[in-house]
Design a protein around this motif. Structure first.
Motif: not given
Length: 386
Positions: A223-246
């Motif tokens: 869970t520590g690894i997941l917490n550490a990479i959660s912001l890059p994962l969120s940025a990846w999501w925003r750059a992909g799926e979220m950009s379509v919704l925008l």
């Protein structure tokens, strides 16, 4: 790191055993110092709510009752702007546990959040409860320092990647420790602590405590690894799926006069009646939502309260534009935080987490002692041979 000679009667080593011991030693050396820091800072973070409540000024604030109306958000935002003219409103956080609304401001709309500061209002009356001075003028609290050290080592995203690598090394250390546990304890009853030398006694204690808390340490490492990479994962999501919704609005000028934040709040409430709005991110270039409010909400049950849903509200019309379907990897990252800090089961679970954290500190410290003792013994043998 603490592996020593096998139990009497076993072969001194095999190729596989040597490889496992080398992996255990070097993976442990890579991560132990940082893990001791993380365990030490993790202890107060387990009790963060209680510590911050003790440090808070004034009487404790009670939670807002279900169905109790929220005070005018636009009025609170206007009051915060009046106190800090020229600054940008970045977020509004709605804390139902304390019936408080936090309006977060910054001198400019930039990704760096180090200059953020907040004005806190009563969620029922909209009365101002606290107003932090602009960033750079307020002292960092002990809890804020512990949280920064635990989450990114005061190094931002680079620190998060270092912590993710540390977590991977920790998991390798645990896996290699398990591989060594059987051969090195064969012929001993479970819990046996031999007394023939201090090093042997510490080795047995290291193995015993380590195997007892193995499952918890594995959970904390993962869970520590997941917490550490959660912001890059969120940025990846925003750059992909979220950009379509925008809808192609990324990169466009930020909406200068967005619609009512109250209207956006109510639009999401109507669309998602079984969820609680927790935050409203104002139109922003740095967060890639220049023409939308990005609104986060969670559920009401112990599980769904840890799962967040994002909704987009058109900043001009105040109408709901889209509700984002969160991918599984972000759901997993969201669930990792309460599992990591043990803050979802009340005080009994927090006490268990604190005890297991303390046991992990003992495993790490004894591992360092065993490694140092082994090197000292090897130097002694070399000096005698010379």
């Amino acid at each position: 790191m603490g592996a020593a000679a096998p139990v009497r009667g076993r072969p001194v080593s095999t190729t596989a055993l040597r490889r496992w011991r080398a992996l255990h030693t070097w993976s442990s050396l890579w991560c132990t110092a940082l893990l001791l820091i993380l365990c030490a800072t993790g202890l107060p973070l387990i009790f963060a709510d209680e510590i911050e409540a003790l440090q808070a000024d004034g009487p404790p604030r009670t939670a807002r009752a279900a169905g109790e109306p929220l005070a005018d958000i636009d009025g609170m935002v206007a009051a915060a702007r009046a106190r800090h003219p020229g600054e940008a409103v970045r977020f509004v956080f709605i804390d139902d546990d304390e019936a408080a609304v936090k309006v977060v401001m910054a001198p400019a709309d930039v990704p760096d959040r180090s200059r953020d500061h907040e004005a806190v209002f009563d969620a029922r009356s909209a009365a101002l409860l606290a107003d932090e001075p602009p960033a750079g003028r307020q002292p960092m609290t002990f809890m804020a320092a512990a949280r920064r050290l635990h989450t990114d080592l005061f190094a931002g995203q680079r620190g998060q990647w270092v912590l993710a690598a540390t977590g991977l090394a920790f998991l390798m250390s645990l896996a290699s420790g398990v591989a060594l546990y059987g051969p090195f304890t064969r012929g001993l009853g479970f819990g046996t602590v031999r007394r023939r030398s201090p090093r042997t006694r510490w080795l047995d204690l290291h193995n015993l405590v380590g195997i007892c808390v193995l499952a918890w340490m594995t959970l904390i490492g993962a869970t520590g690894i997941l917490n550490a990479i959660s912001l890059p994962l969120s940025a990846w999501w925003r750059a992909g799926e979220m950009s379509v919704l925008l809808g192609g609005t990324r990169g466009r000028p930020v909406e200068a006069a967005p619609a009512s934040a109250d209207a956006a709040y109510r639009a999401v409430g109507r669309a998602l009646p079984d969820r609680n709005v927790t935050s409203i991110i104002f139109p922003s270039a740095s967060f890639s939502n220049p023409r939308h409010y990005l609104i986060w909400s969670n559920g009401n049950s112990p599980l769904t309260s840890r799962l967040f849903t994002a909704a987009l509200v058109d900043a001009r019309s105040g109408e709901l534009a889209a509700v984002a379907q969160m991918p599984a990897y972000l759901r997993l990252a969201q669930l990792s935080r309460p599992l990591h800090f043990g803050d979802f089961g009340g005080m009994p679970l927090k006490l268990v987490w604190a005890a297991l954290d303390t046991a992990t500190i003992a495993v790490l410290a004894s591992g360092l002692y065993l490694w140092a003792a082994r090197r000292r013994a090897a130097r002694t043998r070399l000096s005698r041979a010379a």
